[in-house]
Design a protein around this motif. Structure first.
Motif, PDB file in Angstrom:
ATOM      1  N   UNK A 105       1.029  -1.575  -0.698  1.00 45.45           N
ATOM      2  CA  UNK A 105       0.494  -0.303  -0.407  1.00 45.45           C
ATOM      3  C   UNK A 105       0.806   1.326  -0.044  1.00 45.45           C
ATOM      4  N   UNK A 106       2.203   0.944   0.427  1.00 47.16           N
ATOM      5  CA  UNK A 106       2.452   2.348   0.576  1.00 47.16           C
ATOM      6  C   UNK A 106       4.246   2.772  -0.761  1.00 47.16           C
ATOM      7  N   UNK A 107       3.592   1.588  -1.430  1.00 44.93           N
ATOM      8  CA  UNK A 107       4.531   1.800  -2.551  1.00 44.93           C
ATOM      9  C   UNK A 107       4.019   3.197  -3.424  1.00 44.93           C
ATOM     10  N   UNK A 108       4.589   3.758  -4.615  1.00 43.15           N
ATOM     11  CA  UNK A 108       3.682   4.537  -5.369  1.00 43.15           C
ATOM     12  C   UNK A 108       3.681   4.502  -6.905  1.00 43.15           C
ATOM     13  N   UNK A 114       1.062   7.167  -3.576  1.00 42.17           N
ATOM     14  CA  UNK A 114       1.064   5.916  -3.311  1.00 42.17           C
ATOM     15  C   UNK A 114      -0.279   5.250  -3.616  1.00 42.17           C
ATOM     16  N   UNK A 115      -0.146   3.727  -3.513  1.00 41.97           N
ATOM     17  CA  UNK A 115      -0.907   2.923  -3.307  1.00 41.97           C
ATOM     18  C   UNK A 115      -2.447   3.600  -2.208  1.00 41.97           C
ATOM     19  N   UNK A 116      -1.761   3.606  -1.478  1.00 40.73           N
ATOM     20  CA  UNK A 116      -2.954   3.968  -0.104  1.00 40.73           C
ATOM     21  C   UNK A 116      -4.158   4.591  -1.148  1.00 40.73           C
ATOM     22  N   UNK A 117      -3.242   6.449  -1.060  1.00 42.48           N
ATOM     23  CA  UNK A 117      -3.881   7.215  -1.508  1.00 42.48           C
ATOM     24  C   UNK A 117      -4.338   7.242  -2.796  1.00 42.48           C
ATOM     25  N   UNK A 118      -4.157   6.623  -4.044  1.00 41.60           N
ATOM     26  CA  UNK A 118      -4.573   6.339  -5.344  1.00 41.60           C
ATOM     27  C   UNK A 118      -6.225   6.073  -5.862  1.00 41.60           C
ATOM     28  N   UNK A 119      -6.762   5.856  -4.277  1.00 39.21           N
ATOM     29  CA  UNK A 119      -8.302   4.906  -5.383  1.00 39.21           C
ATOM     30  C   UNK A 119      -8.447   3.922  -6.102  1.00 39.21           C
ATOM     31  N   UNK A 121      -6.982   0.940  -4.621  1.00 35.86           N
ATOM     32  CA  UNK A 121      -6.736  -0.462  -3.743  1.00 35.86           C
ATOM     33  C   UNK A 121      -8.152  -0.396  -3.639  1.00 35.86           C
ATOM     34  N   UNK A 122      -8.893  -2.171  -2.836  1.00 35.92           N
ATOM     35  CA  UNK A 122      -9.859  -1.978  -2.548  1.00 35.92           C
ATOM     36  C   UNK A 122     -10.300  -1.744  -1.749  1.00 35.92           C
ATOM     37  N   UNK A 123     -11.434  -1.552  -1.139  1.00 37.86           N
ATOM     38  CA  UNK A 123     -12.029  -0.873   0.350  1.00 37.86           C
ATOM     39  C   UNK A 123     -11.304  -2.548   1.454  1.00 37.86           C
ATOM     40  N   UNK A 124     -11.834  -3.894   1.157  1.00 36.83           N
ATOM     41  CA  UNK A 124     -11.768  -4.491   2.022  1.00 36.83           C
ATOM     42  C   UNK A 124      -9.583  -4.792   2.842  1.00 36.83           C
ATOM     43  N   UNK A 125      -9.144  -4.126   0.748  1.00 35.32           N
ATOM     44  CA  UNK A 125      -7.731  -4.202   2.005  1.00 35.32           C
ATOM     45  C   UNK A 125      -7.357  -3.030   2.146  1.00 35.32           C
ATOM     46  N   UNK A 126      -7.324  -1.862   2.844  1.00 39.42           N
ATOM     47  CA  UNK A 126      -7.004  -0.752   3.331  1.00 39.42           C
ATOM     48  C   UNK A 126      -6.854  -1.081   4.527  1.00 39.42           C
TER      49      UNK A 126
END
Length: 208
Positions: A105-108, A114-119, A121-126
Motif C-alpha cells: 500500500x505504501x508503494x508509489x 501511493x497505492x493507498x492514496x491512489x483510489x 486499492x479495494x476497500x477490503x484491503x485498506x
C-alpha cells in the motif's frame, strides 16, 4: 545461518521456511499455536509476541529474524504493536537484523502518490494497508538493522519461477499493468537478501 521466523505457519511464512531449509539454513519457527509438524532443521516455538522478554529469549543466538506475521482481519493494527515489541526486543538484545514481510500500500504508483492514496486499492484491503504503512514508518525510526520487503499488489501462492524484478519504493507492474508476485518467488528474494544484504535500513519491493 540461524533464522528466527515469526508467522512460520502462515501462507508466506511457510514458503519462506521452505526456502530457508532448502538452502541449508536452520529455522526457529515461531507461531501463535502449537505446530504439530516436525521438520528436520526446524525448532518450533509458540509465542504471540505479547512479551518483550520472551521475544528476547527466542531470538537469542539468531543471525537474523524474519517477521511474516499477519494480524486478525478485525484488528489489523495488532501488527503495529506486535512489530513494535519485536523491534524493542531486538534493540534490547543488541541485534540481530530484522526483515519484515510488508505490504504494497505504501508503494508509489505515480510521483508522490501511493497505492493507498491512489483510489485503486479495494476497500477490503485498506485497513491492513494502513497498518502496514505505520509499521514501515515505525521501522524507519527504530534503532536496529531492519529491512521492509513490500510484495507486489497481488501476493498469492503460486509457482517458484526464479524470474522477477526488484525495486525500491515504486510498485512494479507488467506490460498489462498487473502487479503480481508468487509467495514462492518472494521467498527466493527474501532469502537472497538475508544471504547478501543490499537493503539495510530500507525498503525494497518485487514483482514480475
Amino acid at each position: 545461518m540461524n533464522v528466527v521466523l515469526y508467522g512460520a505457519t502462515g501462507n508466506a511464512g511457510s514458503r519462506i521456511q521452505k526456502e530457508l531449509l532448502d538452502r541449508g539454513h536452520s529455522v526457529v519457527a515461531v507461531s501463535r499455536s502449537v505446530n504439530p509438524n516436525t521438520i528436520a532443521g526446524v525448532t518450533s516455538v509458540v509465542d504471540d509476541l505479547s512479551n518483550v522478554e520472551k521475544i528476547e529469549k527466542t531470538i537469542s543466538g539468531a543471525d537474523a529474524v524474519v517477521s511474516a506475521i499477519a494480524p486478525p482481519a478485525d484488528d489489523t493494527d495488532q501488527i503495529v504493536t506486535d512489530t513494535q515489541r519485536l523491534t524493542d526486543a531486538i534493540a534490547a538484545h543488541g541485534g540481530p537484523r530484522l526483515i519484515v514481510v510488508g505490504g504494497a500500500g505504501s508503494l508509489f504508483v505515480a510521483p508522490g502518490v501511493t497505492l493507498i492514496a491512489s483510489g485503486y486499492l479495494p476497500e477490503a484491503w485498506m485497513a491492513i494497508a494502513k497498518s502496514h504503512d505505520i509499521v514501515l514508518e515505525d521501522l524507519r525510526k527504530a534503532p536496529i538493522d531492519w529491512t521492509y520487503f513490500s510484495p507486489a499488489a497481488y501476493f498469492e501462492p503460486g509457482e517458484r519461477t526464479g524470474k522477477f524484478r526488484l525495486g525500491k519504493d515504486d510498485l512494479i507492474a507488467n506490460a498489462q499493468n498487473e502487479s503480481r508476485i508468487s509467495m514462492e518467488d518472494y521467498a527466493i528474494a527474501l532469502v537472497d537478501e538475508l544471504e547478501n544484504p543490499a537493503n539495510m535500513r530500507g525498503r525494497f519491493t518485487i514483482g514480475y
